[in-house]
Write a protein that holds these residues in place. Structure first.
Motif, PDB file in Angstrom:
ATOM      1  N   CYS A  68       0.833  -1.373   0.002  1.00  0.00           N
ATOM      2  CA  CYS A  68      -0.045   0.078  -0.093  1.00  0.00           C
ATOM      3  C   CYS A  68       1.073   1.383   0.050  1.00  0.00           C
ATOM      4  O   CYS A  68       2.026   1.235   0.794  1.00  0.00           O
ATOM      5  CB  CYS A  68      -0.663   0.113   1.231  1.00  0.00           C
ATOM      6  N   ALA A  69       0.301   2.151  -0.919  1.00  0.00           N
ATOM      7  CA  ALA A  69       1.168   3.288  -0.576  1.00  0.00           C
ATOM      8  C   ALA A  69      -0.050   4.625  -0.211  1.00  0.00           C
ATOM      9  O   ALA A  69      -1.049   4.646  -0.780  1.00  0.00           O
ATOM     10  CB  ALA A  69       1.417   3.873  -2.104  1.00  0.00           C
ATOM     11  N   ARG A  70       0.557   5.192   0.812  1.00  0.00           N
ATOM     12  CA  ARG A  70      -0.084   6.331   1.334  1.00  0.00           C
ATOM     13  C   ARG A  70       0.521   7.630   1.347  1.00  0.00           C
ATOM     14  O   ARG A  70       1.725   7.716   1.482  1.00  0.00           O
ATOM     15  CB  ARG A  70      -0.300   6.153   3.158  1.00  0.00           C
ATOM     16  N   LEU A  71      -0.097   8.679   0.422  1.00  0.00           N
ATOM     17  CA  LEU A  71       0.293   9.950  -0.004  1.00  0.00           C
ATOM     18  C   LEU A  71      -0.250  10.945   0.648  1.00  0.00           C
ATOM     19  O   LEU A  71      -1.591  10.977   1.141  1.00  0.00           O
ATOM     20  CB  LEU A  71       0.232  10.078  -1.165  1.00  0.00           C
ATOM     21  N   SER A  72       0.319  12.114   1.504  1.00  0.00           N
ATOM     22  CA  SER A  72      -0.079  13.097   2.052  1.00  0.00           C
ATOM     23  C   SER A  72       0.520  14.399   1.599  1.00  0.00           C
ATOM     24  O   SER A  72       1.818  14.179   1.337  1.00  0.00           O
ATOM     25  CB  SER A  72      -0.309  12.958   3.567  1.00  0.00           C
TER      26      SER A  72
END
Length: 133
Positions: free
Chosen positions: A98-102
Motif C-alpha cells: 500500500c502507498a499512502r500519500l499526504s
C-alpha cells in the motif's frame, strides 16, 4: 386629453424613478465583494478536488510500482509531478503493498487554513517482489 389626476400620477412616478435611480448601483457595489469571495472559494474548492483526484491516481501508480518491486526512485519522480512536498508512506499488508500519500493543499486560501490532502491505494505484490526481504 389628460386629466389632472393622470398628470399628477405621472409626475409622482417620474419623481420616484428619479429618486431611486442610483440605488441599484449602490446595492450592486455592496454585494459584489461577497459574490467575488464566494466565487473564489468555489473555484478554489474545484482546484483542491482536482488535486485530490491527481493524488489518488498517483497513489495507485506508486502502489503498482512498489508492488512490482521497484524502488522509491521512480515513485519520487511521480510524486514531484503531482504536488511538491508530497510524503510517501509504504505499508505491507500480507500480499498487498500500500502507498499512502499526504500533501498540503497547493492552493492559497486552503493552504492557509492548513488543509492536508491524503490518498491511499494498494496493489497485489508480484511473486518476485514478495520474495524480497
Amino acid at each position: 386629453m389628460r386629466s389632472r389626476w393622470g398628470d399628477r400620477a405621472a409626475a409622482r412616478l417620474a419623481y420616484r424613478l428619479h429618486r431611486d435611480r442610483g440605488s441599484v448601483t449602490a446595492e450592486f457595489a455592496a454585494v459584489l465583494p461577497a459574490v467575488l469571495v464566494v466565487l473564489a472559494c468555489c473555484l478554489g474548492a474545484v482546484q483542491v478536488v482536482g488535486q485530490q483526484v491527481r493524488m489518488t491516481d498517483a497513489a495507485a501508480d506508486v502502489a503498482r510500482l512498489l508492488a512490482r518491486g521497484d524502488d522509491a526512485g521512480p515513485a519520487s519522480g511521480l510524486l514531484a509531478a503531482v504536488a511538491p512536498g508530497t510524503a510517501l508512506t509504504e505499508e505491507r499488508q500480507g500480499e498487498f503493498v500500500c502507498a499512502r500519500l499526504s500533501a498540503p493543499s497547493a492552493f492559497a486560501p486552503f493552504a492557509a487554513a492548513g488543509l492536508t490532502l491524503a490518498a491511499r491505494s494498494c496493489a497485489l505484490a508480484s511473486a518476485t517482489a514478495s520474495d524480497d526481504p
